[in-house]
Design a protein around this motif. Structure first.
Motif: not given
Ligand code: PMV
Length: 331
Positions: A16, A19-20, A141, A143, A146, A197, A243, A284
């Motif tokens: 990212a 970031k989300y 998930s 991300s 994308r 989150h 973030m 993260a």
């Molecule tokens: O998709 P998740 O729930 O693994 O969250 C991704 C969170 C970050 O990697 C920190 C940011 C992102 O946008 O990928």
């Protein structure tokens, strides 16, 4: 037991750039803000799915081991959507393998759920367009939605299940950026992103981060389209730092920085101040992603390799979309 056709798909993870973090709807994984990423070549998850008559429930293996209950439940969430779209009542046999070390700090859930969405849809005989596959992957998930596209990708947050999916901003060949991942820890993270989150809204800084996200998204989109590395570097580092400030001020707090991560972040800033085209971003986890144009990647890799505390490097360029490698109707 009879299988109704096994399908295999390969997908890449993504890093990212904006970031989300935080969900407007945790169940549907509708994000609090839009995000932008680069899909990563070289690294991949390969997942095969078959819907099998006679299995008592979904059987999920990851890297040859039975999946932990929480991970298996997320897989079943995606499979349930496929079963309901295709009218298939059968449980599925799912086998997933990463080409990269799972504990190396690369977001394997993005490639895993993108590959799962593509393999499950193909195994069920569904002919879904990329935005629909993106919505399907998002259920497992965020991300991952994308990773349904190659190159530079934006997740439009949307306001419901139908409107929250990703689109491509530019194809992989548009800009040959490189992500040099400095692995500083191989230990699995203590708090996963789903829990992170959930905590985001407990930080008083999250509302401001979310409110200003459209400005950062516009700046990042523009920097990508104009291939303006210094503009990209500024917005990507600011967004990553925002973030991590939200994480540090959440209740309970989350802190993903080790002394090595912190030292490397400072080093990247001073390298850039003295002319090296490089920027950092951190997800993260403790590991740091160093972005640079391909022309600078050798120099960046050399400096990072000799940086005290860095255990190993992974190097990736802009990757392509997932591909279904095998769809077999014979069972
Ligand atoms: O998709 P998740 O729930 O693994 O969250 C991704 C969170 C970050 O990697 C920190 C940011 C992102 O946008 O990928």
């Amino acid at each position: 037991m009879t299988a109704a056709g096994r399908a295999t798909a390969v997908a890449h993870p993504n890093i990212a750039l904006i970031k989300y973090w935080g969900n407007a709807d945790a169940d549907l994984r509708l994000p609090s803000n839009g995000s932008i990423s680069m899909t990563l070549s070289g690294l991949e998850t390969r997942t095969s799915v078959a819907f099998v008559q006679g299995l008592p429930s979904d059987r999920v293996t990851i890297g040859g081991q039975p999946a932990q209950p929480q991970a298996a439940a997320r897989v079943s969430r995606v499979l349930d959507r496929v079963r309901s779209l295709a009218g298939i009542p059968r449980p599925a046999d799912v086998d997933s393998v990463n080409s990269f070390p799972t504990a190396a700090g690369i977001a394997s859930s993005a490639s895993a759920f993108a590959a799962l969405a593509c393999a499950a849809a193909a195994a069920a005989g569904l002919d879904l367009e990329a935005p629909d596959l993106s919505r399907l992957a998002r259920l497992g998930s965020g991300s991952a939605c994308r990773s349904l596209f190659g190159g530079y990708v934006e997740w439009l947050p949307g306001s419901d299940d139908a409107s929250s999916f990703s689109v491509q901003i530019a194809p992989p060949e548009h800009w040959d950026l490189v992500d040099v991942v400095a692995v500083v820890s191989r230990a699995p993270k203590e708090v996963g992103s789903s829990e992170g989150h959930r905590r985001a809204d407990t930080s008083p800084l999250q509302a401001g981060r979310v409110r200003e996200a459209p400005l950062r998204l516009a700046a990042c989109r523009r920097a990508i389209l104009e291939k303006d590395f210094s503009a990209l570097a500024e917005i990507v580092e600011q967004d990553s730092d925002l973030m991590h400030e939200v994480m540090r001020t959440s209740m309970p707090p989350l802190d993903y920085a080790s002394p090595v991560t912190q030292a490397l972040r400072s080093a990247v800033r001073s390298w850039r101040a003295t002319g090296l085209t490089v920027a950092y971003t951190q997800d993260a986890g403790l590991n740091l992603h160093l972005l640079c144009p391909a022309s600078a990647s050798k120099e960046v890799a050399e400096r990072v390799r000799s940086f005290p505390g860095v255990l190993e490097l992974l190097v990736a360029g802009p990757g392509g979309p997932p591909r279904v490698t095998k769809a077999d109707d014979s069972g």
